[in-house]
Design a protein around this motif. Structure first.
Motif, PDB file in Angstrom:
ATOM      1  N   SER A   1      31.112  34.711  69.448  1.00 51.86           N
ATOM      2  CA  SER A   1      30.378  35.936  69.118  1.00 51.86           C
ATOM      3  C   SER A   1      31.233  37.188  69.208  1.00 51.86           C
ATOM      4  O   SER A   1      30.896  38.215  68.634  1.00 51.86           O
ATOM      5  CB  SER A   1      29.182  36.093  70.062  1.00 51.86           C
ATOM      6  OG  SER A   1      29.646  36.385  71.361  1.00 51.86           O
ATOM      7  N   GLY A   2      32.315  37.112  69.978  1.00 54.11           N
ATOM      8  CA  GLY A   2      33.099  38.321  70.205  1.00 54.11           C
ATOM      9  C   GLY A   2      32.431  39.279  71.157  1.00 54.11           C
ATOM     10  O   GLY A   2      32.858  40.413  71.315  1.00 54.11           O
TER      11      GLY A   2
ATOM     12  N   HIS B   1      33.297  29.892  65.889  1.00 54.40           N
ATOM     13  CA  HIS B   1      33.878  31.233  65.728  1.00 54.40           C
ATOM     14  C   HIS B   1      33.723  32.083  66.986  1.00 54.40           C
ATOM     15  O   HIS B   1      34.556  32.928  67.261  1.00 54.40           O
ATOM     16  CB  HIS B   1      33.207  31.967  64.550  1.00 54.40           C
ATOM     17  CG  HIS B   1      33.665  31.484  63.213  1.00 54.40           C
ATOM     18  ND1 HIS B   1      33.089  30.400  62.584  1.00 54.40           N
ATOM     19  CD2 HIS B   1      34.651  31.928  62.398  1.00 54.40           C
ATOM     20  CE1 HIS B   1      33.681  30.200  61.415  1.00 54.40           C
ATOM     21  NE2 HIS B   1      34.639  31.106  61.275  1.00 54.40           N
TER      22      HIS B   1
ATOM     23  N   TRP C   1      31.632  49.679  61.756  1.00 53.05           N
ATOM     24  CA  TRP C   1      30.701  48.783  61.077  1.00 53.05           C
ATOM     25  C   TRP C   1      30.195  49.423  59.785  1.00 53.05           C
ATOM     26  O   TRP C   1      30.046  50.648  59.695  1.00 53.05           O
ATOM     27  CB  TRP C   1      29.497  48.464  61.968  1.00 53.05           C
ATOM     28  CG  TRP C   1      29.844  47.739  63.241  1.00 53.05           C
ATOM     29  CD1 TRP C   1      31.033  47.166  63.558  1.00 53.05           C
ATOM     30  CD2 TRP C   1      28.996  47.555  64.374  1.00 53.05           C
ATOM     31  NE1 TRP C   1      30.990  46.615  64.805  1.00 53.05           N
ATOM     32  CE2 TRP C   1      29.740  46.827  65.334  1.00 53.05           C
ATOM     33  CE3 TRP C   1      27.687  47.899  64.674  1.00 53.05           C
ATOM     34  CZ2 TRP C   1      29.215  46.469  66.565  1.00 53.05           C
ATOM     35  CZ3 TRP C   1      27.156  47.531  65.888  1.00 53.05           C
ATOM     36  CH2 TRP C   1      27.914  46.830  66.831  1.00 53.05           C
TER      37      TRP C   1
ATOM     38  N   GLU D   1      33.083  50.597  68.939  1.00 56.85           N
ATOM     39  CA  GLU D   1      33.359  49.609  67.892  1.00 56.85           C
ATOM     40  C   GLU D   1      32.422  49.753  66.709  1.00 56.85           C
ATOM     41  O   GLU D   1      32.788  49.460  65.566  1.00 56.85           O
ATOM     42  CB  GLU D   1      33.246  48.205  68.481  1.00 56.85           C
ATOM     43  CG  GLU D   1      33.659  47.100  67.522  1.00 56.85           C
ATOM     44  CD  GLU D   1      33.702  45.744  68.194  1.00 56.85           C
ATOM     45  OE1 GLU D   1      33.717  44.735  67.477  1.00 56.85           O
ATOM     46  OE2 GLU D   1      33.727  45.710  69.430  1.00 56.85           O
TER      47      GLU D   1
ATOM     48  N   SER E   1      30.282  43.599  61.096  1.00 55.76           N
ATOM     49  CA  SER E   1      31.391  43.846  62.024  1.00 55.76           C
ATOM     50  C   SER E   1      32.566  42.942  61.662  1.00 55.76           C
ATOM     51  O   SER E   1      32.430  42.025  60.844  1.00 55.76           O
ATOM     52  CB  SER E   1      30.947  43.578  63.460  1.00 55.76           C
ATOM     53  OG  SER E   1      30.684  42.199  63.643  1.00 55.76           O
ATOM     54  N   ARG E   2      33.684  43.177  62.310  1.00 52.41           N
ATOM     55  CA  ARG E   2      34.838  42.320  62.051  1.00 52.41           C
ATOM     56  C   ARG E   2      34.662  40.946  62.679  1.00 52.41           C
ATOM     57  O   ARG E   2      34.918  39.932  62.054  1.00 52.41           O
ATOM     58  CB  ARG E   2      36.110  42.989  62.594  1.00 52.41           C
ATOM     59  CG  ARG E   2      36.592  44.142  61.729  1.00 52.41           C
ATOM     60  CD  ARG E   2      37.813  44.807  62.330  1.00 52.41           C
ATOM     61  NE  ARG E   2      37.497  45.453  63.613  1.00 52.41           N
ATOM     62  CZ  ARG E   2      38.377  46.109  64.352  1.00 52.41           C
ATOM     63  NH1 ARG E   2      39.638  46.197  63.959  1.00 52.41           N
ATOM     64  NH2 ARG E   2      38.017  46.676  65.478  1.00 52.41           N
ATOM     65  N   GLN E   3      34.212  40.897  63.936  1.00 48.37           N
ATOM     66  CA  GLN E   3      34.080  39.616  64.622  1.00 48.37           C
ATOM     67  C   GLN E   3      32.806  39.499  65.437  1.00 48.37           C
ATOM     68  O   GLN E   3      32.311  38.401  65.690  1.00 48.37           O
ATOM     69  CB  GLN E   3      35.289  39.413  65.554  1.00 48.37           C
ATOM     70  CG  GLN E   3      35.325  38.083  66.291  1.00 48.37           C
ATOM     71  CD  GLN E   3      35.451  36.877  65.363  1.00 48.37           C
ATOM     72  OE1 GLN E   3      35.972  37.009  64.242  1.00 48.37           O
ATOM     73  NE2 GLN E   3      34.968  35.719  65.805  1.00 48.37           N
ATOM     74  N   LEU E   4      32.245  40.621  65.856  1.00 48.40           N
ATOM     75  CA  LEU E   4      31.119  40.597  66.777  1.00 48.40           C
ATOM     76  C   LEU E   4      29.850  40.085  66.104  1.00 48.40           C
ATOM     77  O   LEU E   4      29.525  40.496  64.993  1.00 48.40           O
ATOM     78  CB  LEU E   4      30.886  41.999  67.331  1.00 48.40           C
ATOM     79  CG  LEU E   4      29.885  42.133  68.473  1.00 48.40           C
ATOM     80  CD1 LEU E   4      30.347  43.199  69.445  1.00 48.40           C
ATOM     81  CD2 LEU E   4      28.510  42.478  67.927  1.00 48.40           C
TER      82      LEU E   4
ATOM     83  N   PRO F   1      28.890  39.188  61.726  1.00 45.41           N
ATOM     84  CA  PRO F   1      30.347  39.231  61.551  1.00 45.41           C
ATOM     85  C   PRO F   1      30.732  38.972  60.083  1.00 45.41           C
ATOM     86  O   PRO F   1      30.009  38.292  59.351  1.00 45.41           O
ATOM     87  CB  PRO F   1      30.837  38.120  62.471  1.00 45.41           C
ATOM     88  CG  PRO F   1      29.696  37.168  62.551  1.00 45.41           C
ATOM     89  CD  PRO F   1      28.450  37.990  62.467  1.00 45.41           C
ATOM     90  N   ARG F   2      31.859  39.497  59.707  1.00 48.30           N
ATOM     91  CA  ARG F   2      32.268  39.379  58.309  1.00 48.30           C
ATOM     92  C   ARG F   2      32.457  37.932  57.883  1.00 48.30           C
ATOM     93  O   ARG F   2      32.184  37.575  56.737  1.00 48.30           O
ATOM     94  CB  ARG F   2      33.556  40.187  58.083  1.00 48.30           C
ATOM     95  CG  ARG F   2      33.955  40.335  56.618  1.00 48.30           C
ATOM     96  CD  ARG F   2      34.936  41.449  56.422  1.00 48.30           C
ATOM     97  NE  ARG F   2      34.384  42.732  56.819  1.00 48.30           N
ATOM     98  CZ  ARG F   2      33.570  43.452  56.046  1.00 48.30           C
ATOM     99  NH1 ARG F   2      33.201  42.995  54.866  1.00 48.30           N
ATOM    100  NH2 ARG F   2      33.120  44.610  56.469  1.00 48.30           N
ATOM    101  N   TRP F   3      32.902  37.078  58.798  1.00 50.95           N
ATOM    102  CA  TRP F   3      33.113  35.692  58.399  1.00 50.95           C
ATOM    103  C   TRP F   3      31.807  34.997  58.017  1.00 50.95           C
ATOM    104  O   TRP F   3      31.803  34.030  57.241  1.00 50.95           O
ATOM    105  CB  TRP F   3      33.795  34.893  59.513  1.00 50.95           C
ATOM    106  CG  TRP F   3      33.085  34.854  60.826  1.00 50.95           C
ATOM    107  CD1 TRP F   3      33.328  35.609  61.922  1.00 50.95           C
ATOM    108  CD2 TRP F   3      31.967  34.004  61.179  1.00 50.95           C
ATOM    109  NE1 TRP F   3      32.466  35.306  62.943  1.00 50.95           N
ATOM    110  CE2 TRP F   3      31.613  34.308  62.510  1.00 50.95           C
ATOM    111  CE3 TRP F   3      31.259  33.030  60.508  1.00 50.95           C
ATOM    112  CZ2 TRP F   3      30.568  33.680  63.172  1.00 50.95           C
ATOM    113  CZ3 TRP F   3      30.207  32.389  61.159  1.00 50.95           C
ATOM    114  CH2 TRP F   3      29.880  32.715  62.473  1.00 50.95           C
TER     115      TRP F   3
END
Length: 430
Positions: free
Chosen positions: A248-249, A246, A130, A126, A143-146, A161-163
């Protein structure tokens, strides 16, 4: 034998977990970091059982060295834990299942290790997606979600994470500050060691619970350091709730913010907790409880190695130490004999105090003599006094110089206590 040793490990782990819990309470009262308490509990849960085989003599301190209150408490705890050595009727059964237990142990360790390796490979795969960016002077991976998390054992890498980039400036800075504190404190290496400990003893349930408490302690300590840097508790609590929403993923390894709901509640309550009243008394009481449990874990006797016949027998040195403190009866079929009776008599003459001999003062005393399996006098105690302190002291010195042919119980040499009279008398002139 393996079953008894596993039972010993579980009891030691429980005692150390209780001690760590009490120490944690005392440390929290004064705002001290507690992750080292739980790391110490995990190390002890591994090291104490191992040391009983590698260094079998390390447990030989006496309970008399403890304060009287702790002596009584340790005695009660060790008695409550019960004997861990197998009884005569269960030993053959334990010997039969030892190989099965070892196989299951290895299988569980291998399975857990493969699980961690698979998780590592997934993270490596994954991580190719990144992107590295610089936030507030620090290099982080997006990362996308992690995340948010610190990954890696040697060099910790901060993963955001991107958010999280869409958070307001204050919250985003707190995320980065928290992760930087983890890296600065080396928490990723600490948790890496803890995971390795679980691989070594995957069946040790107290060890898993200690690991869970260690994870919480790592986060609570990090929260405390962030707050000391000036973070507002209300804003920081908002961030914890936002990250929990959200997720951590990452479910396979410890992360910085995303925890079980109970962990989140503990962290929020810890930030808002007020200093308790009478914390000195509370800290002292918690420390006494922790010390008692720690002493009980150290005093708990490990099961001894088995003989070829499958019967667990304690080492001769250990037996001698146990019965050599105070006079007790030991079965024997052949009593000990003096190696040189004439030399034993000459020792009495040599140590007869000259002033008493010249005054014609004599007397008979009886001494307890502990004769070990080599025939040496390992301990002496006064059983009956001669009525003269100087003669009594001389008699104890005499007894320590004697040498014996050791006692035997059938074909086995055994240590024994013997009551032997010593008479100091002036020989009549011829």
């Amino acid at each position: 034998m393996i079953a008894a040793w596993i039972a010993y490990c579980l009891v030691v782990g429980l005692l150390l977990a209780g001690a760590a819990l009490a120490f944690e309470h005392a440390f929290r009262l004064y705002g001290r970091p507690v992750r080292w308490v739980w790391l110490g509990a995990m190390i002890g849960s591994l090291a104490l059982p191992l040391s009983t085989y590698v260094l079998p003599g390390w447990q030989r301190f006496s309970r008399e060295s403890l304060p009287p209150a702790l002596q009584a408490a340790v005695e009660g705890l060790t008695v409550a834990a019960g004997p861990l050595s197998a009884g005569p009727t269960t030993r053959p059964l334990l010997a039969q299942i030892d190989s099965v237990l070892i196989a299951l142990w290895l299988l569980a360790s291998l399975t857990l290790l493969l699980f961690y390796l698979r998780s590592y490979r997934c993270l490596r795969s994954e991580s190719r997606d990144w992107s590295a960016e610089v936030l507030a002077g620090s290099t982080v991976f997006i990362s996308r979600q992690l995340g948010p998390a610190v990954l890696g054992l040697v060099r910790g890498r901060i993963v955001i994470p991107r958010w999280a980039l869409e958070l307001e400036e204050g919250l985003r800075r707190l995320v980065l500050t928290h992760e930087e504190e983890h890296v600065r404190a080396g928490d990723h290496r600490l948790l890496g060691f803890a995971l390795a400990a679980l691989v070594l003893m995957p069946w040790n349930l107290p060890l898993w619970w200690q690991f869970r408490r260690l994870r919480l302690a790592v986060e609570l300590d990090c929260d405390g350091r962030v707050l000391l840097k000036g973070a507002q508790p209300q804003l920081y609590g908002t961030l914890l709730l936002e990250v929990a929403r959200h997720g951590s993923g990452l479910a396979t390894l410890p992360t910085a913010f995303a925890e079980h709901k109970t962990f989140l509640e503990r962290r929020v309550r810890n930030m808002t907790a007020r200093r308790p009243h009478r914390r000195v008394e509370s800290a002292i009481a918690a420390s006494l409880i922790a010390g008692t449990l720690l002493a009980a874990a150290c005093q708990l006797r490990a099961p001894q190695e088995s003989t070829e016949s499958g019967v667990d027998l304690p080492p001769a040195e250990s037996v001698a130490q146990e019965i050599g403190a105070e006079p007790v009866f030991t079965p024997y079929t052949a009593r000990p004999e003096f190696k040189d009776l004439e030399e034993a008599k000459r020792a009495v003459e040599r140590h007869y105090p000259e002033d008493l001999k010249g005054a014609g003062i004599g007397g008979t005393m009886v001494v307890w003599v502990f004769i070990d399996s080599d025939g040496n006098v390992a301990n002496v105690k006064l059983k009956e006094s001669s009525g003269n302190e100087a003669l009594d002291a001389a008699g104890l010195v005499v007894a320590r110089e004697w040498e014996f042919i050791p006692a035997r119980n059938r074909e086995e040499v055994v240590p024994v206590w013997m009551a032997i009279p010593i008479t100091f008398a002036v020989k009549p002139k011829s």
